[in-house]
Design a protein around this motif. Structure first.
Motif, PDB file in Angstrom:
ATOM      1  N   HIS A  11      -8.975  59.336  49.115  1.00 46.15           N
ATOM      2  CA  HIS A  11      -8.026  59.436  47.593  1.00 46.15           C
ATOM      3  C   HIS A  11      -7.190  58.297  48.097  1.00 46.15           C
ATOM      4  O   HIS A  11      -6.656  58.005  48.897  1.00 46.15           O
ATOM      5  CB  HIS A  11      -7.400  60.622  47.498  1.00 46.15           C
ATOM      6  CG  HIS A  11      -6.996  60.962  46.162  1.00 46.15           C
ATOM      7  ND1 HIS A  11      -5.952  60.331  45.716  1.00 46.15           N
ATOM      8  CD2 HIS A  11      -7.792  61.574  45.176  1.00 46.15           C
ATOM      9  CE1 HIS A  11      -5.819  60.549  44.441  1.00 46.15           C
ATOM     10  NE2 HIS A  11      -6.577  61.297  44.178  1.00 46.15           N
ATOM     11  N   ASP A  13      -3.993  58.113  46.735  1.00 49.40           N
ATOM     12  CA  ASP A  13      -2.711  58.442  46.740  1.00 49.40           C
ATOM     13  C   ASP A  13      -1.907  57.899  48.126  1.00 49.40           C
ATOM     14  O   ASP A  13      -2.399  58.124  49.331  1.00 49.40           O
ATOM     15  CB  ASP A  13      -2.438  59.809  46.622  1.00 49.40           C
ATOM     16  CG  ASP A  13      -1.102  60.334  46.347  1.00 49.40           C
ATOM     17  OD1 ASP A  13      -0.269  60.322  47.415  1.00 49.40           O
ATOM     18  OD2 ASP A  13      -0.777  60.698  45.213  1.00 49.40           O
ATOM     19  N   ARG A  19      -8.818  64.332  49.748  1.00 51.75           N
ATOM     20  CA  ARG A  19      -8.908  65.288  48.893  1.00 51.75           C
ATOM     21  C   ARG A  19      -9.892  66.387  49.342  1.00 51.75           C
ATOM     22  O   ARG A  19     -10.979  66.307  50.031  1.00 51.75           O
ATOM     23  CB  ARG A  19      -9.606  64.594  47.542  1.00 51.75           C
ATOM     24  CG  ARG A  19     -10.004  65.503  46.362  1.00 51.75           C
ATOM     25  CD  ARG A  19     -10.366  64.637  45.203  1.00 51.75           C
ATOM     26  NE  ARG A  19     -11.506  64.004  45.569  1.00 51.75           N
ATOM     27  CZ  ARG A  19     -12.872  64.455  45.203  1.00 51.75           C
ATOM     28  NH1 ARG A  19     -13.053  65.727  45.224  1.00 51.75           N
ATOM     29  NH2 ARG A  19     -13.804  63.601  45.609  1.00 51.75           N
ATOM     30  N   VAL A  21     -12.448  68.967  49.110  1.00 49.35           N
ATOM     31  CA  VAL A  21     -13.761  69.380  48.128  1.00 49.35           C
ATOM     32  C   VAL A  21     -14.130  70.775  48.501  1.00 49.35           C
ATOM     33  O   VAL A  21     -14.311  71.403  49.632  1.00 49.35           O
ATOM     34  CB  VAL A  21     -14.908  68.503  48.854  1.00 49.35           C
ATOM     35  CG1 VAL A  21     -15.891  68.648  47.872  1.00 49.35           C
ATOM     36  CG2 VAL A  21     -14.536  66.806  48.659  1.00 49.35           C
ATOM     37  N   ALA A  25     -13.948  75.351  40.950  1.00 47.10           N
ATOM     38  CA  ALA A  25     -12.701  74.977  40.194  1.00 47.10           C
ATOM     39  C   ALA A  25     -11.901  76.311  41.215  1.00 47.10           C
ATOM     40  O   ALA A  25     -12.249  77.171  40.926  1.00 47.10           O
ATOM     41  CB  ALA A  25     -12.661  74.943  38.805  1.00 47.10           C
ATOM     42  N   ARG A  52      -2.494  69.211  38.563  1.00 50.82           N
ATOM     43  CA  ARG A  52      -2.921  69.991  37.295  1.00 50.82           C
ATOM     44  C   ARG A  52      -2.532  69.164  36.102  1.00 50.82           C
ATOM     45  O   ARG A  52      -1.518  68.370  36.137  1.00 50.82           O
ATOM     46  CB  ARG A  52      -2.299  71.456  37.130  1.00 50.82           C
ATOM     47  CG  ARG A  52      -1.214  71.616  37.635  1.00 50.82           C
ATOM     48  CD  ARG A  52      -0.487  72.988  37.525  1.00 50.82           C
ATOM     49  NE  ARG A  52       0.883  73.185  37.962  1.00 50.82           N
ATOM     50  CZ  ARG A  52       1.300  74.274  37.943  1.00 50.82           C
ATOM     51  NH1 ARG A  52       0.845  75.412  37.616  1.00 50.82           N
ATOM     52  NH2 ARG A  52       2.651  74.509  38.452  1.00 50.82           N
ATOM     53  N   HIS A  56       2.307  68.595  39.172  1.00 50.05           N
ATOM     54  CA  HIS A  56       1.794  69.203  40.246  1.00 50.05           C
ATOM     55  C   HIS A  56       2.571  70.310  41.139  1.00 50.05           C
ATOM     56  O   HIS A  56       3.660  70.170  40.876  1.00 50.05           O
ATOM     57  CB  HIS A  56       1.537  68.049  41.396  1.00 50.05           C
ATOM     58  CG  HIS A  56       2.597  67.174  41.860  1.00 50.05           C
ATOM     59  ND1 HIS A  56       3.397  66.319  41.229  1.00 50.05           N
ATOM     60  CD2 HIS A  56       3.495  67.619  42.956  1.00 50.05           C
ATOM     61  CE1 HIS A  56       4.460  65.970  41.693  1.00 50.05           C
ATOM     62  NE2 HIS A  56       4.577  66.684  42.695  1.00 50.05           N
ATOM     63  N   THR A  79      -5.199  74.189  38.260  1.00 54.06           N
ATOM     64  CA  THR A  79      -5.248  73.210  39.286  1.00 54.06           C
ATOM     65  C   THR A  79      -6.758  72.592  39.005  1.00 54.06           C
ATOM     66  O   THR A  79      -7.673  73.221  38.864  1.00 54.06           O
ATOM     67  CB  THR A  79      -4.990  73.749  40.677  1.00 54.06           C
ATOM     68  OG1 THR A  79      -3.898  74.305  40.735  1.00 54.06           O
ATOM     69  CG2 THR A  79      -5.391  72.759  41.799  1.00 54.06           C
ATOM     70  N   GLU A  80      -6.807  71.258  39.159  1.00 53.26           N
ATOM     71  CA  GLU A  80      -8.079  70.445  39.074  1.00 53.26           C
ATOM     72  C   GLU A  80      -8.479  69.683  40.435  1.00 53.26           C
ATOM     73  O   GLU A  80      -9.645  69.616  40.412  1.00 53.26           O
ATOM     74  CB  GLU A  80      -7.835  69.472  37.893  1.00 53.26           C
ATOM     75  CG  GLU A  80      -7.726  70.217  36.637  1.00 53.26           C
ATOM     76  CD  GLU A  80      -7.139  69.000  35.712  1.00 53.26           C
ATOM     77  OE1 GLU A  80      -7.006  67.874  35.948  1.00 53.26           O
ATOM     78  OE2 GLU A  80      -7.074  69.359  34.375  1.00 53.26           O
ATOM     79  N   THR A  81      -7.527  69.285  41.024  1.00 50.27           N
ATOM     80  CA  THR A  81      -7.875  68.732  42.283  1.00 50.27           C
ATOM     81  C   THR A  81      -6.607  69.163  43.359  1.00 50.27           C
ATOM     82  O   THR A  81      -5.501  69.257  42.912  1.00 50.27           O
ATOM     83  CB  THR A  81      -7.556  67.129  42.261  1.00 50.27           C
ATOM     84  OG1 THR A  81      -8.596  66.757  41.100  1.00 50.27           O
ATOM     85  CG2 THR A  81      -7.857  66.375  43.405  1.00 50.27           C
ATOM     86  N   ILE A  82      -7.076  69.403  44.611  1.00 48.61           N
ATOM     87  CA  ILE A  82      -6.323  69.838  45.789  1.00 48.61           C
ATOM     88  C   ILE A  82      -6.062  68.333  46.480  1.00 48.61           C
ATOM     89  O   ILE A  82      -7.361  68.150  47.405  1.00 48.61           O
ATOM     90  CB  ILE A  82      -6.556  70.852  46.747  1.00 48.61           C
ATOM     91  CG1 ILE A  82      -6.617  71.925  45.472  1.00 48.61           C
ATOM     92  CG2 ILE A  82      -5.539  71.104  47.641  1.00 48.61           C
ATOM     93  CD1 ILE A  82      -7.032  73.539  46.099  1.00 48.61           C
ATOM     94  N   LEU A  83      -4.826  67.948  46.864  1.00 50.78           N
ATOM     95  CA  LEU A  83      -4.744  66.653  47.900  1.00 50.78           C
ATOM     96  C   LEU A  83      -4.151  67.261  49.212  1.00 50.78           C
ATOM     97  O   LEU A  83      -3.596  68.437  49.046  1.00 50.78           O
ATOM     98  CB  LEU A  83      -4.114  65.600  47.143  1.00 50.78           C
ATOM     99  CG  LEU A  83      -4.531  65.064  46.028  1.00 50.78           C
ATOM    100  CD1 LEU A  83      -3.671  63.778  45.529  1.00 50.78           C
ATOM    101  CD2 LEU A  83      -5.965  64.449  46.054  1.00 50.78           C
TER     102      LEU A  83
END
Length: 658
Positions: A11, A13, A19, A21, A25, A52, A56, A79-83
């Motif tokens: 990712h 950032d 990220r 996976v 969701a 989100r 975040h 939440t859409e993505t978890i880093l």
């Protein structure tokens, strides 16, 4: 079936470089995560970031001190993505899966049903935040007395490809073990563990007090010699009968000593009630002098001992505290994992006092040992004559509070040179005006009128700028003096070279702990350790019984020299008008090379924030904005408070494992 390992995707950032996976969701679920790190890597806490729409949320995980760490927590709705922020090398995710609420409730019911009941109470009150916190504690946080089960779930077998030791120059380690013949079995356990060390370059001087046991009683190894003093070596260590080193203990300590003069690790103590961990902070000189907390295993460079005037024939009995005084703070290393198991043994308090007295005298230190309530600590003298101390109290209305605070400073404190600066933030209560009128004849009192929106940092800075003392004490208007010597204690500590902020032991009106130092990362940002515990709670390693280093202290009662205050520009009134300003101030002092202290020898009452009330509505939004600024500025310390072990939970305000 065991959960399937989850791959990591790159990712862009800059901090959260990976990220997570997941098969579906994640929003609204609970995430169970297991991570691993190499044995020779520092077990820094990973951080999860839940992205989100519109923002975040972050979660700080425990460090994998035994090779593996586990975390369980709610995934915020939407939440859409978890880093993930974690070390680039020597780190992996072993398992991750999403759980529904019923599964988490079942886990909590098995682990800690009483805490689950408290969580359900908050659920019934529709307090989602407290419900999630209590449920996490019930399902995922372990009290220290559950260490054995916690360890069994996190210990990881050695993996040669993953647990690689970085190339290090060879280092000869000299060890000494003195024992009675009756301790033969304990010595055998110690020597057997030593023979099995992965670091092979060592020599042991085994000195028997009396007739040694016959041949064959111990493992035979040419590196074991019968002699009274220490072998010639670059670094030395004392062992006691029954000490059992982990197989890579000498390797880890030898590596940690590279570029340092002293290295120590955590340990496990065998008691009648079971195995108790001693999870130690990073280098904490005051704490080390008072308690000797580095304990065993402790590896000391020969050059440091020579500088202390060490005679190898005398052993190390009285030398550690002298070495603690001589070592530069940046040249002491802590390996944050248990590397030694040893039997419980009684301390000799008189020997401790003698050792500390001799070490202080050798160093020419003005401090003197003192024993209060059976605990050894240090007393630091004030200069003669004592310098002027300016007590700065920001306030608005609430005459019943400010009257008590002022009386405590002016009539219930025995310090001889006090200036009181009251910074009034627009009081309108006639009783406050009458109080100010009554103080007018007292030449020790000054008042500043600073009306306008409440900005605590700005009020503090104004009060300090108008004061004259060499030492400044920030005091909330809801603090009451309990004992006359509090100010002398705090001023003496603040005036020591190298010291930044000094905090006091603050109690609620019910006599329980309100402030015993701040842990950065606690509750996600920063929080008070052992809050609401009984006032005499000793804390892990007895730290609440002695003066010791902390990352930060509350400005409800904080002493600092004017020079240190001015050196970093005071409080940050732009970024932290109301909250997190004191902890930001303390961390900036640390960044400037100063140490912050908390002392149990200055005790006051604190009716926390009663003059401001709870943060709701716009105040809550302001709090969250300041909290986010704090987290962004001090993320590294949130992940790694040097005085709080990475295995300890950041969810509870106690000293639990996670």
């Amino acid at each position: 079936m065991p959960p399937t390992p989850v791959p990591l995707a790159p990712h862009d950032d800059p901090d959260f470089t990976r990220r997570l996976v997941l098969p579906r969701a994640p929003g609204g679920s609970w995430l169970s995560l297991t991570v691993a790190a190499g044995r020779f890597a520092r077990p820094t806490r990973p951080v999860l970031r839940f992205l989100r729409a519109g923002g975040h949320a972050d979660a700080v995980l425990p460090g994998p001190v035994l090779g593996r760490a586990s975390w369980l927590g709610p995934v915020p709705p939407g939440t859409e993505t978890i880093l993930l922020a974690a070390p680039a090398e020597g780190f992996r995710i072993e398992a991750a899966r999403l759980l529904g609420l019923p599964a988490v409730l079942a886990r909590a019911a098995r682990a800690r049903p009483a805490i689950l009941a408290a969580a359900l109470y908050h659920a019934a009150r529709r307090d989602r935040r407290r419900f999630h916190n209590m449920l996490r504690i019930a399902a995922a946080v372990t009290p220290l007395d559950g260490y054995a089960a916690w360890k069994a779930a996190r210990a990881r077998a050695f993996e040669p490809a993953f647990d690689r030791r970085a190339a290090a120059p060879p280092r000869r380690i000299g060890l000494r073990l003195e024992a009675d013949p009756a301790e033969r079995e304990a010595v055998r356990r110690t020597v057997s563990a030593l023979v099995g060390q992965s670091h092979r370059d060592w020599q042991l001087a085994l000195a028997w007090r009396g007739t040694p046991p016959g041949a064959g009683a111990l493992p035979q190894d040419p590196r074991i010699v019968d002699r009274p003093g220490f072998p010639q070596a670059e670094a030395v260590m004392s062992l006691h009968p029954g000490d059992v080193l982990a197989p890579d203990a000498l390797a880890q300590l030898a590596d940690a000593l590279e570029g340092a003069d002293l290295a120590y690790a955590d340990e496990e103590i065998e008691t009648r009630a079971g195995v108790v961990p001693r999870l130690k902070p990073d280098w904490s000189p005051d704490f080390a002098l008072a308690t000797g907390y580095p304990g065993r295993p402790l590896l000391i460079a020969r050059r440091l001992l020579d500088a202390c005037g060490w005679n190898p024939a005398e052993g190390l009995t009285a030398l550690p505290r002298a070495a603690f005084l001589a070592v530069a703070p940046e040249r002491a290393r802590h390996v944050a994992r248990p590397l030694c198991r040893r039997p419980e043994g009684p301390d000799d308090p008189e020997a401790q006092i003698a050792d500390l007295t001799a070490a202080l005298a050798r160093a020419g230190s003005p401090a003197r040992p003192r024993r209060a309530k059976g605990v050894l600590d240090l007393a630091w003298p004030l200069p003669v004559p004592p310098p002027l101390v300016s007590v700065v109290i920001p306030t608005r209305d609430r005459p019943e509070l400010i009257r008590v605070a002022v009386r405590g400073v002016l009539t219930e404190t025995d310090y001889p040179a006090i200036e009181l600066v009251i910074v009034d933030n627009g009081s309108v209560d006639p009783a406050v005006a009458a109080l100010y009128d009554s103080l007018e004849p007292d030449g020790r009192v000054r008042r500043l009128d600073r009306p306008g929106p409440f900005n605590f940092s700005g009020l503090v800075n104004a009060g300090v700028a108008a004061s004259r003392g060499a030492v400044v004490v920030l005091l909330n208007n809801d603090v009451a003096v309990r004992e006359p010597g509090w100010l002398a204690e705090m001023a003496a500590l603040a005036l020591r070279p190298g010291i930044g902020a000094v905090g006091a032991k603050l109690l609620y009106g019910n006599g329980r702990l309100q402030h015993a130092g701040v842990v950065v990362g606690l509750g996600g940002r920063a929080g008070h350790i052992l809050r609401n515990r009984p006032a005499d709670t000793p804390g892990h390693l007895g730290r609440l019984t002695v003066t010791h280093e902390v990352a930060g202290v509350t400005a409800a009662c904080l002493a600092v020299t004017r020079a240190a205050f001015d050196r970093i520009g005071g409080f940050d009134a732009e970024a932290f008008a109301v909250d997190f300003n004191d902890i930001d101030f303390c961390l900036r002092l640390r960044a400037a090379g100063l140490r912050n202290l908390w002392t149990p020898h200055a005790v006051l009452d604190h009716h926390e924030s009663v003059s401001r009330g709870p943060a709701v509505g716009a105040a809550r939004l302001r709090f969250e904005a300041e909290a986010e600024r704090f987290a962004a500025r001090w993320r590294d310390v949130i992940r790694d408070d040097p005085y709080y072990h990475p295995a300890l939970s950041l969810t509870t305000f106690g000293e639990d494992l996670e």
